[in-house]
Design an enzyme around this catalytic site. Structure first.
Site, PDB file in Angstrom:
ATOM      1  N   CYS A  73      -6.524 -21.583   7.352  1.00  0.00           N
ATOM      2  CA  CYS A  73      -5.492 -21.129   6.420  1.00  0.00           C
ATOM      3  C   CYS A  73      -5.361 -22.030   5.193  1.00  0.00           C
ATOM      4  O   CYS A  73      -5.255 -21.541   4.059  1.00  0.00           O
ATOM      5  CB  CYS A  73      -4.151 -21.024   7.137  1.00  0.00           C
ATOM      6  SG  CYS A  73      -3.672 -22.528   8.032  1.00  0.00           S
ATOM      7  N   HIS A  76       2.634 -21.931   3.739  1.00  0.00           N
ATOM      8  CA  HIS A  76       2.184 -23.300   3.486  1.00  0.00           C
ATOM      9  C   HIS A  76       2.257 -23.614   1.992  1.00  0.00           C
ATOM     10  O   HIS A  76       2.112 -22.727   1.143  1.00  0.00           O
ATOM     11  CB  HIS A  76       0.728 -23.476   3.927  1.00  0.00           C
ATOM     12  CG  HIS A  76       0.513 -23.483   5.410  1.00  0.00           C
ATOM     13  ND1 HIS A  76       1.537 -23.486   6.334  1.00  0.00           N
ATOM     14  CD2 HIS A  76      -0.651 -23.506   6.143  1.00  0.00           C
ATOM     15  CE1 HIS A  76       1.022 -23.501   7.561  1.00  0.00           C
ATOM     16  NE2 HIS A  76      -0.293 -23.505   7.464  1.00  0.00           N
TER      17      HIS A  76
END
Length: 336
Positions: A128, A240
């Protein structure tokens, strides 16, 4: 078109269900697979109830065109041959095959054409943090070769899956009540804290997560890019953030960088500091794009730029990227 999801009950598996419906993915049938523990679970998809089948070494994947797998590296390695032996393209969300020379590692905005060569009928979905970073690096690389990157990540609990989010939520309630927080998923209490430790440490002092960013970004971008990463877990539920510094061969102005970001596929710019406007995970969870802001020249290097990015880890950082790979392959006539 017949599609399968392997690992339906996890956070990414659930996101696959939402994204396939949200994007009206072109398919005639969806089949769900899971562990013996998950088999029999029922999920709604486009108004129909689907039942999870147990993943087994049998002929269940005969007739499947695309299999989205997100059940962990060990499961992917064990079942890869079973999944692909009748011609299914396996788009794998684990770390099992990412660095294998005969498996492309793909972010569609960066290297979609890598899908055209599939010796094993497997495509790897990157980590990710890597996906988010390379989507933002691509428009800069198109202006001038990037020599090196320093990046610090600020990773949400979602990066540790559903159990990570559940632990953070539980800890917040426990802290408010004055109770001692329960710590199981993370190395330390995450609520009211940050942990500079994602994944396990390696011999060079970097964690596996940090080394993934180094190795995967070089494979995806196909360059000699040097990456030094520090990965940090923060008490945010989802999405994030990354602080990225790049050094390019030629100097790039802030205006050139902003223009490149604005034109780039999969990127949205939020960069108006005078109005306190910049990307923040609170407002961007559930969004598709990589959001970029705080674009500025590095004060210590005339060829340096620094900027801030936010992206939903479960969406673009996992399930959405895999679905976009499949969409590209269909559009390019690689899957019919």
């Amino acid at each position: 078109m017949k599609v399968a999801i392997v690992g339906t009950s996890g956070a990414v598996g659930q996101e696959f269900l939402r994204i396939l419906e949200e994007r009206d993915f072109p398919m005639d049938e969806l089949v769900l697979f899971g562990s013996s523990r998950s088999a029999g679970n029922k999920y709604q998809f486009k108004g129909k109830e689907l039942t999870v089948k147990e993943l087994q070494h049998n002929d269940d994947f005969k007739g499947i065109d695309i299999a989205f797998t997100s059940a962990g590296a060990s499961t992917s390695k064990e079942y890869a041959e079973t999944i692909t032996k009748y011609g299914a393209v396996m788009i794998d969300n684990s770390s099992a095959f990412r660095m294998d020379d005969d498996v492309p590692l793909v972010v569609p905005e960066v290297n979609a054409k890598a899908c055209e060569n599939l010796p094993r009928n497997i495509i790897a979905n990157p980590n990710c943090t890597t996906i988010q970073m390379v989507v933002a690096l691509k428009p800069i690389q198109d202006l001038s070769h990037i020599k090196r990157v320093h990046v610090s990540t600020y990773q949400a609990a979602s990066g540790a899956g559903a159990s990570g989010m559940e632990e953070l939520e539980a800890q917040v309630h426990q802290v408010v009540k004055g109770e001692k927080p329960t710590v199981k998923k993370f190395q330390h209490q995450l609520a009211m804290n940050i942990i500079p430790h994602v994944d396990v440490f390696t011999d060079n002092g970097y964690t596996k997560e940090e080394m993934k960013m180094y190795n995967e970004s070089r494979k995806i971008m196909g360059t000699d890019l040097q990456v030094s990463a520090t990965c940090v877990r923060i008490p945010v539920m989802r999405a994030h953030s990354e602080s990225i510094w790049v050094e390019t061969e030629l100097p790039i102005s802030v205006e050139q960088a902003r223009d490149a970001f604005n034109k780039a596929e999969g990127v949205k710019v939020i960069d108006n500091p005078s109005a306190n406007e910049y990307p923040m995970p609170m407002f961007l969870a559930g969004k598709d794009e990589v959001f970029v802001g705080r674009i500025r020249k590095d004060l210590s290097n005339p060829n340096g730029l620094t900027f801030w990015t936010v992206s939903d880890q479960i969406k673009k950082g996992a399930a959405l990227n895999a679905v976009q790979i499949a969409e590209y392959m269909i559009k390019a006539g690689l899957i019919k």
